[in-house]
Write an enzyme that holds these catalytic residues in place. Structure first.
Site, short mmCIF file in Angstrom:
data_model
loop_
_atom_site.label_atom_id
_atom_site.label_comp_id
_atom_site.label_asym_id
_atom_site.label_seq_id
_atom_site.Cartn_x
_atom_site.Cartn_y
_atom_site.Cartn_z
N ARG A 151 0.85 -1.19 0.00
CA ARG A 151 0.00 0.00 0.00
C ARG A 151 0.88 1.24 0.00
NH1 ARG A 151 -4.01 -2.27 4.78
NH2 ARG A 151 -4.95 -3.95 3.57
N ASP A 176 2.48 4.92 -0.40
CA ASP A 176 1.97 6.23 0.02
C ASP A 176 1.74 7.15 -1.17
OD1 ASP A 176 2.21 5.40 2.65
OD2 ASP A 176 4.16 6.34 2.92
N ARG A 212 11.16 5.76 4.17
CA ARG A 212 11.35 7.20 4.07
C ARG A 212 12.03 7.74 5.33
NH1 ARG A 212 5.59 9.41 2.38
NH2 ARG A 212 6.68 11.43 2.66
#
Length: 249
Positions: free
Chosen positions: A50, A52, A197
């Site tokens: 999933r 971002d 990230r």
């Protein structure tokens, strides 16, 4: 009824991530709509990752069930004629009915790309994070080595995560420079919300000299989000591939 697997590539710039949500258009939403129109039946896909908002993919994996008589390998061609140009199905095929892209054991490889130069490059702005100050990639690589193995990555997970277990395994992580481009390539058995990230943002701080490499090890041990660095922007991140049972998709 049969189960079809898709290998999906996309430019995530215009999308609010993979998963359907009320505040904007998503990759999953587009695929559900186009597949339902193509196959003339309600289709709901299940995605492996999933991603971002703003994150890209070369090899995300999804499955769906259908009664269609169209051969699995032909669905990709029919879909690509109907999808927007920033979403492409790289492969489609029939798989076992119990194959689930999130529950089956897999390895995922992501790449975070940094443009480390004096001036930004317009054609790179959507696919890399521009950093003006010189980065020392050898320090970033040293810091990254502390992340290899099985650890509790709670310090590298955003607070919005709903998972109870924050332990993950990183099999390999490399930091390499080619000219002005620095890539952080990570392979693991799964990743927490914003984990890559945050890792990238932390390694950038190390590369700038703001943190010593051993700080990454210390951040892991503290199990506190405040101990790690900032979350790097989404546009530098690409899901490169997912491997199941020694097969890459």
């Amino acid at each position: 009824m049969k189960r079809i697997m898709l290998v999906v590539a996309y430019d995530g710039t215009k999308y609010c991530g993979w998963q359907v949500q009320p505040n904007g258009i998503t990759i999953e939403e587009v695929l559900n709509k186009v597949l339902s129109e193509l196959l003339q039946e309600p289709i709901t896909i299940i995605g492996a990752s999933r991603t971002d908002s703003g994150v890209h993919a070369l090899g995300n994996v999804a499955v769906f069930d259908t009664n269609s008589r169209i051969p699995g390998e032909k669905i990709s061609f029919a879909l690509n004629q109907r999808l927007p140009e920033d979403i492409v199905i790289r492969e489609s095929k029939e798989v076992e009915e119990d194959f689930h892209p999130r529950r089956c054991v897999s390895q995922k490889t992501y790449c975070y790309r940094i443009l480390n130069s004096r001036f930004p490059v317009p054609t790179e702005r959507l696919y890399s994070y521009f950093v003006y100050y010189p980065l020392k990639e050898e320090l970033m690589a040293e810091a990254a080595s502390y992340l290899i193995g099985t650890h509790d990555f709670k310090s590298f997970c955003s607070s919005g995560s709903q998972v109870a277990d924050t332990t993950r395994t990183i099999y390999d992580i490399k930091v390499e420079r080619s000219g002005d481009a620095i890539t952080i390539r990570i392979t693991g058995n799964g990743f927490l919300y914003n984990m890559i990230r945050i890792i990238a943002g932390t390694l950038i701080k190390v590369g700038l000299g703001a943190r010593p490499p051993v700080n990454v090890k210390e951040a892991l041990e503290k199990k506190d989000r405040a101990a790690a660095g900032p979350k790097a922007p989404a546009q530098g991140l690409t899901l490169e591939k997912i491997e199941y049972s020694n097969k890459s998709y």
